[in-house]
Design a protein around this motif. Structure first.
Motif, PDB file in Angstrom:
ATOM      1  N   ARG A  39       0.821  -1.203   0.000  1.00  0.00           N
ATOM      2  CA  ARG A  39       0.000   0.000   0.000  1.00  0.00           C
ATOM      3  C   ARG A  39       0.857   1.256   0.000  1.00  0.00           C
ATOM      4  NH1 ARG A  39      -2.822  -2.277   4.212  1.00  0.00           N
ATOM      5  NH2 ARG A  39      -2.067  -0.622   5.585  1.00  0.00           N
TER       6      ARG A  39
ATOM      7  N   GLN B 159      -6.674  -2.368  -4.347  1.00  0.00           N
ATOM      8  CA  GLN B 159      -5.860  -1.177  -4.599  1.00  0.00           C
ATOM      9  C   GLN B 159      -6.475  -0.348  -5.729  1.00  0.00           C
ATOM     10  OE1 GLN B 159      -3.000  -0.713  -2.830  1.00  0.00           O
ATOM     11  NE2 GLN B 159      -2.719  -2.741  -1.948  1.00  0.00           N
TER      12      GLN B 159
ATOM     13  N   GLY C 296      -0.480  -4.612  -6.271  1.00  0.00           N
ATOM     14  CA  GLY C 296       0.085  -3.272  -6.364  1.00  0.00           C
ATOM     15  C   GLY C 296       1.055  -3.131  -7.513  1.00  0.00           C
TER      16      GLY C 296
ATOM     17  N   TYR D 142      -7.479   2.168  -0.797  1.00  0.00           N
ATOM     18  CA  TYR D 142      -7.476   0.718  -0.617  1.00  0.00           C
ATOM     19  C   TYR D 142      -8.744   0.312   0.113  1.00  0.00           C
ATOM     20  CZ  TYR D 142      -5.913   2.024   4.049  1.00  0.00           C
ATOM     21  OH  TYR D 142      -5.820   2.589   5.295  1.00  0.00           O
TER      22      TYR D 142
ATOM     23  N   LYS E  52      -4.411   0.037   8.975  1.00  0.00           N
ATOM     24  CA  LYS E  52      -3.775   1.264   8.521  1.00  0.00           C
ATOM     25  C   LYS E  52      -4.111   2.477   9.380  1.00  0.00           C
ATOM     26  CE  LYS E  52      -2.050   4.424   5.649  1.00  0.00           C
ATOM     27  NZ  LYS E  52      -0.614   4.617   5.418  1.00  0.00           N
TER      28      LYS E  52
ATOM     29  N   ASP F  45      -5.290   6.905   0.702  1.00  0.00           N
ATOM     30  CA  ASP F  45      -3.935   6.699   1.206  1.00  0.00           C
ATOM     31  C   ASP F  45      -3.023   7.863   0.847  1.00  0.00           C
ATOM     32  OD1 ASP F  45      -2.327   5.185   2.778  1.00  0.00           O
ATOM     33  OD2 ASP F  45      -1.770   3.721   1.244  1.00  0.00           O
TER      34      ASP F  45
END
Length: 439
Positions: A16, A87, A188, A227, A236, A371
């Protein structure tokens, strides 16, 4: 510690972070980290043996005519709900080409996009039982300001400023992009490699030579990353109240079969862009601290419907299966529920925008925890709909001012917890017209 957990970061956290950073250095590190999971040994940058690609290759004949037609290539859960790729990257772009575009420029853009489709399979590759998206899904949309430059704006595509004004938001939050490219995958490395190839940062893509790019036609003007997935927000976000297995930061899953329209419903059915769709692309800040200051019962009532039993919904909506549980009666009785319970549910409000067949007007295409927003928790949301008027009508149902009852904003669905950071409106042409269209 696993060998694919650099500097103490779990693998998925590292991936990420790499996607959020972008660039070829992040691509190399991300691919190295994902090799064990993929079981491959080659690099998306350096592979030269076309018989051994790192990722499954695509088939141009298998790619649908509509850029937005992803449904048949999405993972589905045990209830038949589509599961979005984990993602996502939305690249805002400035048009730097000719006015009007030349045939050579169109060919370059089309060849660059076809390379992505040849290099990577379309999502799951049509595998109905696929556990994750090994391939790539993407769509390219054009803003009204692009069409203004090269011709005229097509019907159904409103400026982002007018959309913001129509829903009572600040027009200064409008995207200033000419186009947006939305890419999504569970891998990713796939996202980073595709992005790098389009902008001339690598020579090869999954073993195929990069012979055409966006260079000289589009330049990057912004980048928005997100994400989604079970447990990812809790992993996260700096908020201990987010449920450990929640797929999104507000705690509940979304995308139930009953509150997502068919792809046909959101497809333009006539005119020069028939077969395409419109994209509403947004980044929203979420006040998670205030959201989680409430109890589970209050949050459930405000997310779904106060007349529903929280025990039937579950901590993350897990007990609902493939149906949100919101009915036509719930949508029609917002005022009665407001008087009885002192709260209104987000899902029941949005259901008021459904059509005469009680089918939703907008289709979530990608969504996820932002993000690339550092000031608090935020959310990336990209929907598709036949016209931007469909988006406006749906968004307005969230506004407490649209209702006559006296329920305060903080108890009126989730609108009061959201702040718009940016919104854009785009048209994604059918695949055959996606390269620099002119009306």
């Amino acid at each position: 510690m696993r060998s694919d957990e650099p500097r103490g970061l779990p693998r998925r956290s590292f991936v990420r972070a790499a996607v959020a950073i972008g660039g070829t250095s992040a691509l190399s590190a991300c691919l190295e980290t994902e090799r064990d999971r993929l079981g491959g040994e080659n690099s998306a940058q350096t592979t030269s043996d076309e018989s051994e690609p790192t990722f499954p290759r695509g088939d141009l004949d298998a790619v649908p005519a509509g850029q937005h037609r992803w449904g048949a290539s999405l993972v589905r859960d045990s209830h038949g709900n589509t599961v979005p790729p984990q993602q996502l990257v939305a690249v805002g772009m400035t048009y730097e080409g000719s006015v009007p575009p030349t045939d050579d420029e169109r060919a370059r853009v089309e060849d660059a996009l076809r390379l992505l489709e040849r290099a990577f399979q379309w999502g799951t590759g049509g595998n109905a039982g696929a556990p994750f998206h090994r391939g790539l899904l993407f769509m390219l949309g054009y803003a009204p300001r692009y069409f203004d430059q090269v011709g005229s704006v097509p019907d159904g595509l409103a400026t982002p400023e007018s959309v913001l004004e129509a829903v009572g938001e600040d027009p200064a939050k409008a995207d200033g992009y000419d186009a947006v490219l939305i890419l999504t995958s569970d891998i990713g490395s796939v996202l980073l490699a595709a992005e790098a190839a389009l902008f001339g940062e690598v020579d090869e893509l999954n073993g195929l030579p990069v012979e055409s790019t966006f260079e000289g036609v589009f330049s990057k003007a912004g980048r928005h990353v997100g994400y989604v997935g079970k447990g990812l927000p809790a992993d996260k976000l700096d908020n201990e109240d987010v449920p450990e297995d929640a797929p999104l930061s507000m705690g509940y899953k979304s995308g139930f079969r009953d509150n997502l329209p068919s792809e046909d419903r959101v497809t333009i059915d006539e005119g020069p862009m028939a077969g395409g769709t419109t994209i509403a692309s947004s980044t929203l800040r979420i006040d998670l601290d205030r959201w989680y200051d409430q109890g589970q019962e209050e949050r459930t009532a405000e997310m779904f419907c106060p007349a529903h039993d929280p025990d039937d919904i579950g901590d993350t909506g897990d007990k609902l299966g493939g149906d949100s549980g919101v009915t036509e009666s719930d949508a029609e009785n917002v005022d009665a529920h407001a008087e009885e319970y002192g709260r209104v549910g987000h899902t029941q409000k949005v259901a008021r925008a459904r059509d005469d067949d009680f089918e939703a007007r907008i289709l979530r295409r990608t969504e996820g925890v932002a993000d690339t927003v550092r000031d608090g928790a935020a959310f990336q949301f990209n929907s598709i709909q036949e016209t931007m008027a469909d988006f406006v009508e749906t968004r307005k149902t969230m506004d407490p001012d649209e209702y006559d009852h006296d329920v305060p904003a903080e108890d009126h669905g989730i609108d009061d917890y959201l702040e718009t950071l940016r919104r854009g409106s785009y048209l994604a042409p059918p695949r055959e017209k996606r390269a620099l269209p002119v009306i």
